[in-house]
Design a protein around this motif. Structure first.
Motif, short mmCIF file in Angstrom:
data_model
loop_
_atom_site.label_atom_id
_atom_site.label_comp_id
_atom_site.label_asym_id
_atom_site.label_seq_id
_atom_site.Cartn_x
_atom_site.Cartn_y
_atom_site.Cartn_z
N THR A 199 30.56 109.84 32.89
CA THR A 199 29.78 109.16 31.86
C THR A 199 28.46 109.86 31.56
OG1 THR A 199 28.77 107.69 33.51
CG2 THR A 199 30.78 106.92 32.42
N PRO B 271 30.58 107.08 24.80
CA PRO B 271 31.63 106.12 25.16
C PRO B 271 32.95 106.34 24.43
CG PRO B 271 29.88 105.06 23.90
CD PRO B 271 29.38 106.41 24.27
N ASP C 20 29.44 105.52 37.29
CA ASP C 20 28.75 104.31 36.83
C ASP C 20 27.25 104.52 37.02
OD1 ASP C 20 27.80 101.81 36.24
OD2 ASP C 20 29.04 100.73 37.68
N TYR D 280 27.34 102.57 29.26
CA TYR D 280 27.67 101.52 30.23
C TYR D 280 29.13 101.66 30.65
CZ TYR D 280 28.03 96.79 32.20
OH TYR D 280 28.22 95.71 33.04
N TRP E 160 31.27 99.98 32.37
CA TRP E 160 32.25 98.89 32.33
C TRP E 160 32.77 98.63 30.93
CZ3 TRP E 160 34.39 96.71 36.60
CH2 TRP E 160 33.83 97.08 37.82
N SER E 161 31.96 98.87 29.91
CA SER E 161 32.48 98.78 28.54
C SER E 161 33.48 99.90 28.29
CB SER E 161 31.32 98.88 27.53
OG SER E 161 30.44 97.79 27.65
N GLY F 168 36.76 99.00 29.96
CA GLY F 168 37.53 98.02 29.21
C GLY F 168 38.29 98.64 28.06
N ALA F 169 37.60 99.53 27.33
CA ALA F 169 38.27 100.23 26.23
C ALA F 169 39.35 101.16 26.76
CB ALA F 169 37.23 101.02 25.43
N LYS G 236 33.40 91.33 36.85
CA LYS G 236 33.76 92.52 36.06
C LYS G 236 35.06 93.13 36.58
CE LYS G 236 29.68 94.62 36.46
NZ LYS G 236 28.52 95.52 36.16
#
Length: 323
Positions: free
Chosen positions: A10, A15, A37, A51, A53-54, A57-58, A87
């Motif tokens: 990241t 993202p 992270d 971020y 965790w976003s 999710g994607a 989460k």
């Protein structure tokens, strides 16, 4: 046979690009994926830190086969463990059972942003053990109330729970963290190919559990370009966790590594396009006993080319060598 993974780094891509990259890694045939992270990049030259965790999710929605994992999340300061549990449970549902929760004692680089100071390693390991207990309790369902030395939880409950909770991995760097991981984790995580870490993990209850390592690589048909990019973006990697955990800002890492040369970096990170060089860089992890190795291709804009090369050349070479 050792499994070969792909790292969504990241710190080096935005993202949307990260999601495209992990979908490409699934198509290329990687066995699993991991995701850093962070709140900051290690160096300004990396240039990103969305971020995680976003992004995860994607990624869960954009993929269907490749396992996902945090590498690693710190459940001590920036995130409360009760929130991490929520989460992780949600991610496991979105990924339909493909998620593993990697946890660690964190780095000052990311945790200082909430203004709570930076405790010593002994205290952080105490906090991590307490946090893992809270997370596991919440994974069982029902209401959880906890008033411990470091955390309080007041009648918390996860309302959306997967049939099987995500396995928990713990990152290790020495005997203290290995003892904690052997006692509390379902798998162990390390960034150095040290058999001593795995031996310590086994002595404390880790025998038979998966062990996941990580290796930065710099693919480029132009080896000089690969070395230059590795030096620009990844010269911090050789500092080791006990140093890297303490520095508070990308500029701190820049200062701490200003005398690290490109040649120094090329000695520890495989660079270029010769698959034999990359195979030999993975070998110490296999020899040490790691069951999984996640590769980090350095350079956000190099991922598509790396994934094509990995699919056609690198993954077959690795699987041919480490059956």
């Amino acid at each position: 046979m050792v499994q070969i993974g792909y790292t969504m780094m990241t710190e080096q891509a935005g993202p949307r690009e990260l999601v495209e990259h992990v979908a490409g890694a699934e198509e290329a045939g990687f066995d699993f994926s991991v995701t850093s992270d962070h709140y900051f990049p290690w160096l300004r030259s990396q240039g990103h830190s969305p971020y995680a965790w976003s992004v995860l999710g994607a990624a869960a929605h954009a993929t269907s086969r490749i396992p996902l994992m945090t590498y690693v999340t710190c459940p001590l300061m920036r995130y409360h463990p009760a929130v991490v549990a929520q989460k992780a449970a949600t991610l496991q549902l979105l990924a339909e059972g493909r998620f593993r929760l990697g946890l660690g004692a964190g780095e000052n680089l990311n945790e200082h942003v909430v203004g709570r100071g930076w405790p010593g390693a002994d205290v952080r390991h105490e906090m991590l053990a307490e946090a893992v207990g809270i997370i596991r309790d919440l994974f069982t369902g029902g209401h959880v109330t906890h008033h411990g030395r470091h955390f309080s939880v007041d009648s918390a409950r996860l309302w959306d729970l997967p049939g099987e909770p995500p396995p928990i991995g713990i990152a290790v760097s020495g005997d203290q963290s290995c003892a904690l991981a052997g006692r509390l984790a379902d798998l162990v995580i390390a960034t150095e190919p040290k058999a001593a870490l795995l031996d310590s993990f086994d002595r404390h209850g880790g025998t038979g559990k998966p062990r996941v390592g990580q290796l930065p690589v710099s693919y480029d048909p132009d080896r000089a370009a690969a070395v230059g990019r590795a030096h620009e973006q990844f010269r911090w990697f050789g500092g080791g966790w006990k140093v890297n955990a303490e520095l508070p800002h990308p500029d701190s890492f820049a200062g701490a590594t200003k005398y690290v040369t490109a040649e120094d970096v090329a000695e520890s990170i495989p660079c270029g396009a010769d698959p034999a060089v990359f195979v030999e860089a993975v070998r110490p992890y296999v020899d040490a006993g790691f069951t999984e190795v996640a590769l980090v291709q350095i350079g956000g804009d190099t991922q598509p080319a790396f994934l094509r090369w990995a699919s056609e050349t690198l993954l077959p070479a690795l699987r041919g060598e480490f059956r």
